[in-house]
Each structure stands twice: as structure tokens, then as C-alpha cells.
Design a protein around this motif. Structure first.
Motif, PDB file in Angstrom:
ATOM      1  N   ASP A 187      22.041   1.835 -23.265  1.00 58.79           N
ATOM      2  CA  ASP A 187      21.457   3.173 -23.128  1.00 58.79           C
ATOM      3  C   ASP A 187      21.169   3.840 -24.470  1.00 58.79           C
ATOM      4  N   ASP A 188      21.484   3.172 -25.566  1.00 58.98           N
ATOM      5  CA  ASP A 188      21.245   3.751 -26.890  1.00 58.98           C
ATOM      6  C   ASP A 188      19.745   4.004 -27.073  1.00 58.98           C
ATOM      7  N   LEU A 189      19.410   5.230 -27.414  1.00 56.17           N
ATOM      8  CA  LEU A 189      17.995   5.598 -27.542  1.00 56.17           C
ATOM      9  C   LEU A 189      17.281   4.810 -28.630  1.00 56.17           C
ATOM     10  N   SER A 190      18.035   4.331 -29.624  1.00 60.46           N
ATOM     11  CA  SER A 190      17.380   3.587 -30.714  1.00 60.46           C
ATOM     12  C   SER A 190      16.737   2.309 -30.213  1.00 60.46           C
ATOM     13  N   LEU A 191      17.267   1.708 -29.150  1.00 56.28           N
ATOM     14  CA  LEU A 191      16.650   0.497 -28.614  1.00 56.28           C
ATOM     15  C   LEU A 191      15.288   0.791 -28.001  1.00 56.28           C
ATOM     16  N   ARG A 192      15.127   1.996 -27.480  1.00 59.25           N
ATOM     17  CA  ARG A 192      13.867   2.350 -26.823  1.00 59.25           C
ATOM     18  C   ARG A 192      12.754   2.615 -27.823  1.00 59.25           C
ATOM     19  N   THR A 193      13.125   2.745 -29.094  1.00 58.71           N
ATOM     20  CA  THR A 193      12.104   2.957 -30.125  1.00 58.71           C
ATOM     21  C   THR A 193      11.990   1.737 -31.042  1.00 58.71           C
ATOM     22  N   ALA A 194      12.589   0.622 -30.622  1.00 54.50           N
ATOM     23  CA  ALA A 194      12.591  -0.596 -31.449  1.00 54.50           C
ATOM     24  C   ALA A 194      11.612  -1.633 -30.938  1.00 54.50           C
ATOM     25  N   GLY A 195      10.607  -1.193 -30.181  1.00 53.53           N
ATOM     26  CA  GLY A 195       9.557  -2.095 -29.734  1.00 53.53           C
ATOM     27  C   GLY A 195      10.029  -3.115 -28.711  1.00 53.53           C
ATOM     28  N   ARG A 196       9.297  -4.220 -28.626  1.00 52.01           N
ATOM     29  CA  ARG A 196       9.608  -5.253 -27.630  1.00 52.01           C
ATOM     30  C   ARG A 196      10.981  -5.885 -27.877  1.00 52.01           C
TER      31      ARG A 196
ATOM     32  N   VAL B  71      23.181  -4.134 -34.450  1.00 50.64           N
ATOM     33  CA  VAL B  71      24.204  -3.282 -33.839  1.00 50.64           C
ATOM     34  C   VAL B  71      24.322  -3.592 -32.349  1.00 50.64           C
ATOM     35  N   ALA B  72      23.188  -3.780 -31.683  1.00 51.69           N
ATOM     36  CA  ALA B  72      23.195  -4.082 -30.249  1.00 51.69           C
ATOM     37  C   ALA B  72      23.850  -5.434 -29.991  1.00 51.69           C
ATOM     38  N   GLU B  73      23.531  -6.417 -30.824  1.00 47.07           N
ATOM     39  CA  GLU B  73      24.136  -7.736 -30.619  1.00 47.07           C
ATOM     40  C   GLU B  73      25.645  -7.685 -30.845  1.00 47.07           C
ATOM     41  N   ALA B  74      26.078  -6.907 -31.844  1.00 43.23           N
ATOM     42  CA  ALA B  74      27.514  -6.773 -32.092  1.00 43.23           C
ATOM     43  C   ALA B  74      28.210  -6.141 -30.890  1.00 43.23           C
ATOM     44  N   ALA B  75      27.568  -5.156 -30.276  1.00 45.36           N
ATOM     45  CA  ALA B  75      28.145  -4.557 -29.070  1.00 45.36           C
ATOM     46  C   ALA B  75      28.231  -5.581 -27.945  1.00 45.36           C
TER      47      ALA B  75
ATOM     48  N   CYS C  20      24.488  -5.945 -45.803  1.00 40.84           N
ATOM     49  CA  CYS C  20      25.384  -5.695 -44.676  1.00 40.84           C
ATOM     50  C   CYS C  20      24.848  -6.318 -43.391  1.00 40.84           C
ATOM     51  N   THR C  21      23.547  -6.274 -43.193  1.00 44.42           N
ATOM     52  CA  THR C  21      22.962  -6.875 -42.003  1.00 44.42           C
ATOM     53  C   THR C  21      23.118  -8.389 -42.033  1.00 44.42           C
ATOM     54  N   LEU C  22      22.923  -8.995 -43.182  1.00 43.90           N
ATOM     55  CA  LEU C  22      23.144 -10.443 -43.310  1.00 43.90           C
ATOM     56  C   LEU C  22      24.600 -10.797 -43.012  1.00 43.90           C
ATOM     57  N   LEU C  23      25.523 -10.001 -43.544  1.00 43.66           N
ATOM     58  CA  LEU C  23      26.935 -10.241 -43.298  1.00 43.66           C
ATOM     59  C   LEU C  23      27.241 -10.126 -41.808  1.00 43.66           C
ATOM     60  N   ALA C  24      26.684  -9.108 -41.165  1.00 41.08           N
ATOM     61  CA  ALA C  24      26.899  -8.925 -39.729  1.00 41.08           C
ATOM     62  C   ALA C  24      26.360 -10.110 -38.938  1.00 41.08           C
ATOM     63  N   GLN C  25      25.176 -10.580 -39.299  1.00 39.78           N
ATOM     64  CA  GLN C  25      24.591 -11.716 -38.576  1.00 39.78           C
ATOM     65  C   GLN C  25      25.420 -12.982 -38.764  1.00 39.78           C
ATOM     66  N   ALA C  26      25.987 -13.149 -39.961  1.00 45.58           N
ATOM     67  CA  ALA C  26      26.860 -14.303 -40.185  1.00 45.58           C
ATOM     68  C   ALA C  26      28.099 -14.206 -39.298  1.00 45.58           C
TER      69      ALA C  26
ATOM     70  N   ALA D 255      29.914  -4.185 -40.267  1.00 48.58           N
ATOM     71  CA  ALA D 255      28.802  -4.490 -41.169  1.00 48.58           C
ATOM     72  C   ALA D 255      27.480  -4.085 -40.551  1.00 48.58           C
ATOM     73  N   ALA D 256      27.321  -4.298 -39.242  1.00 49.99           N
ATOM     74  CA  ALA D 256      26.069  -3.934 -38.571  1.00 49.99           C
ATOM     75  C   ALA D 256      25.848  -2.422 -38.608  1.00 49.99           C
ATOM     76  N   GLU D 257      26.891  -1.665 -38.341  1.00 53.38           N
ATOM     77  CA  GLU D 257      26.745  -0.207 -38.359  1.00 53.38           C
ATOM     78  C   GLU D 257      26.449   0.300 -39.763  1.00 53.38           C
ATOM     79  N   THR D 258      27.054  -0.313 -40.773  1.00 47.98           N
ATOM     80  CA  THR D 258      26.761   0.076 -42.153  1.00 47.98           C
ATOM     81  C   THR D 258      25.333  -0.289 -42.519  1.00 47.98           C
ATOM     82  N   GLY D 259      24.891  -1.465 -42.075  1.00 48.15           N
ATOM     83  CA  GLY D 259      23.523  -1.890 -42.372  1.00 48.15           C
ATOM     84  C   GLY D 259      22.478  -1.097 -41.620  1.00 48.15           C
ATOM     85  N   GLY D 260      22.835  -0.585 -40.439  1.00 47.33           N
ATOM     86  CA  GLY D 260      21.927   0.289 -39.696  1.00 47.33           C
ATOM     87  C   GLY D 260      20.793  -0.420 -38.982  1.00 47.33           C
ATOM     88  N   ASN D 261      20.873  -1.758 -38.835  1.00 48.43           N
ATOM     89  CA  ASN D 261      19.830  -2.483 -38.117  1.00 48.43           C
ATOM     90  C   ASN D 261      20.109  -2.381 -36.616  1.00 48.43           C
ATOM     91  N   THR D 262      19.189  -1.767 -35.894  1.00 49.73           N
ATOM     92  CA  THR D 262      19.401  -1.475 -34.482  1.00 49.73           C
ATOM     93  C   THR D 262      19.693  -2.728 -33.668  1.00 49.73           C
TER      94      THR D 262
END
Length: 334
Positions: A164-173, A135-139, A92-98, A125-132
């Protein structure tokens, strides 16, 4: 036209200038057919094979090879759709990136309705794949499309809510860089809305985040990366659209083009500089910037609607030199 482009090598060196002016339309047509056509019959492509296709397509985007994109993007859509399984996060993440790469291309070509379709598929696809980060890039791409549709309030909300999504604050640099890109995205919406002060506040915030992260590019595959230099490039476009082309020109003077991370970014910078000169009524410098962009990335210069609009502006605002008439002809502008 289609036969000419199809028979050209994937390096994008084959078509004549007259064909290059139509490459954008060809890409949109082929991507539309791939997006709206039936789901490909199961071929079981491997995830590494699709990832390799995505890498090649990104390289063509970064190098402004439109001939190659006309072939690679539809192929990427078909293979990614054949790969994706509803419950497999990697697929799903690959599909989202495509779909995100497709969306960025469609935005560049002003195919906004089709861009919405690709962006929505990317988001799902990004939300299903769950890659933070995906998901941010799709937004971010949804915010771009909302802005281009004239929905400034919605565009601002999409970008700032995602930032403001908290998941970005825990995703490192990388998560911090994604947050910076979303804030930068929102600042551009304010520029388009004419809110110069608000634009500068958010641009300065994005610049502060970039300085904190340093000069090493982060999110290189997310629309060209995030560094202090890319924020400065954003500032040029934001200032000119907010109505201050002199400040935009000053910002542009601080950008060493060779240091930008891709040919696409350098071409975009020259396009922004050309627009700045156009807003200042400096026709000669505007044409010089467009000719420099053409030497750097001829296919993008000849095919991109934003460049064609600038050429039309130059033709309408004064006498046409031989150089301007030549550029107009190569870009399919009467």
C-alpha cells in the motif's frame, strides 16, 4: 569437504554427489562467517565492480550453482560492505541488493535465524539508499521470514503495508509489479494459515495485476521476476499448502516449464509438483518429479532441505525403489 569444494571451479561442476548433499551447509557456514566477521579493511572497490560481482552471484543463484555460491556470496558480502558509505544512495542500494540475494539463498536453505540478520541489514541499507523497489523487496523478504517463523499476522501486515506504500504507485510498471509481488507474498501467508478463500482472493488480485502488465518479465532480479506465469507458479505452491493438492495439480498443468525465467524457477516448480503428488499419495509421480528436478538442477536437488524432507517422506511411506535409494544417497538422506 571444504577443501573439495574450494578447489572446484566456479562453474560448480567439480564436487561429487556426496559433497553436493553438504553444499547447503557449506554456503550457510561461509555466509555466516562473512556476516558476523569484522568489517573488511577498506579496499575502495568501485561501484561497477561490486555490481558486476552481484550480477555474477545472481546468475549462479538462477542457475542453481551452489558450489559457485559458496564462493561468490561471502566475497560479495565482503566487497559490498567495503564499498558502502552511509550517505551514498548508490552504494547503500547495492549493499541492500547483495544482502537480499543472500537472504533469498538462506531462506531456500532454511537458515532462518541467519536470514533475519541478512534481511535486517538489507532493510536498513535499502531505506538509507531510498530506492523504492529495493525497499519493497526488503519488506517482502522480511514477510517471508516472518511467515517461516510462524508469525503469520506479522507477515501479512508487513507485506500488505508495503504493497500500500504510495511510492510504489508512482514507480511506473516496475512499482506495479512490486506491488503485485507483495500481494502474492501475502496470499502465500494466508495459504500457510489455512485461509484458502483469502489466499485465492489475493492470488487472483496478483494475477490481475500481472495480466495488466503483460508477459514481459518485470523485476527479473527481484526473486525471479513477476509475470502471469510466475503468479501461476505461486498458485501451485499456495494451493497445496492451503490443503487443496488437486487444484494445485490443475494449476501446475498450465505451466510450461521451459517458459519459466530461470533454472531456479523451473527447479522450484518441479519441487512444488513433487510436493503436490506427495500430498496426494502418488509416490511414483512424486519421485519422477524429484528425478526431473535432479536432472535439471542436481546441486539444488541434493542440497535443499525441502527436497530432503520429501525424500524422507517417500522413504517412510512405502518400499524404496532403486531409483529412490539412489536419490536418497546422492542427497545425503539415510
Amino acid at each position: 569437504m571444504a577443501a573439495t569444494v574450494t578447489s572446484s571451479p566456479l562453474t560448480g561442476t567439480g564436487p561429487a554427489h556426496a559433497d553436493e548433499a553438504l553444499l547447503g551447509e557449506l554456503i550457510v557456514t561461509r555466509v555466516r562467517d562473512a556476516l558476523l566477521g569484522p568489517v573488511p579493511a577498506p579496499t575502495s572497490p568501485s561501484a561497477p565492480a561490486v555490481a558486476a560481482d552481484l550480477t555474477r552471484a545472481r546468475a549462479d543463484f538462477d542457475a542453481c550453482r551452489y558450489t559457485a555460491l559458496a564462493i561468490r556470496l561471502p566475497h560479495l558480502i565482503h566487497t559490498a560492505r567495503a564499498l558502502a558509505a552511509p550517505t551514498d544512495p548508490e552504494h547503500c542500494t547495492l549493499l541492500a541488493q547483495a544482502y537480499l540475494l543472500v537472504t533469498r539463498t538462506l531462506v531456500k536453505l532454511d537458515a532462518i535465524q541467519l536470514g533475519w540478520l541478512a534481511a535486517d541489514r538489507a532493510r536498513q541499507a535499502a531505506e538509507t539508499g531510498g530506492n523504492t523497489l529495493t525497499v519493497a523487496e526488503a519488506a517482502g523478504q522480511s514477510a517471508v521470514l516472518a511467515r517461516k517463523s510462524g508469525w503469520h499476522r506479522e507477515a501479512l501486515s508487513i507485506a500488505l503495508t508495503a504493497a500500500d506504500d504510495l511510492s510504489l504507485r508512482t514507480a511506473g510498471r516496475a512499482g506495479t509489479a512490486a506491488r503485485g509481488r507483495l500481494i502474492q507474498n501475502a496470499s502465500y501467508t494466508l495459504a500457510r494459515r489455512g485461509d484458502r478463500d483469502g489466499m485465492r482472493v489475493l492470488t487472483d488480485e496478483a494475477a490481475a495485476i500481472a495480466r495488466e502488465l503483460g508477459d514481459t518479465p518485470l523485476l527479473r532480479d527481484h526473486g525471479g521476476g513477476f509475470t502471469p506465469l510466475t503468479v501461476q507458479l505461486h498458485r501451485v505452491s499456495a494451493e497445496v499448502h492451503a490443503g487443496d493438492p488437486l487444484t494445485a495439480l490443475s494449476a501446475a498443468s498450465a505451466i510450461p516449464l521451459d517458459a519459466l525465467p530461470s533454472l531456479e524457477r523451473r527447479s522450484r516448480a518441479l519441487g512444488d509438483i513433487a510436493l503436490t503428488y506427495d500430498r496426494l499419495g502418488r509416490r511414483t509421480e512424486c519421485l519422477d518429479a524429484l528425478l526431473a528436478a535432479e536432472r535439471l538442477a542436481p546441486q539444488e536437488t541434493h542440497a535443499r532441505p525441502a527436497t530432503k524432507s520429501l525424500i524422507v517422506s517417500l522413504l517412510a511411506s512405502g518400499s524404496a525403489s532403486a531409483e529412490l535409494r539412489g536419490l536418497a544417497g546422492r542427497s545425503g538422506v539415510d
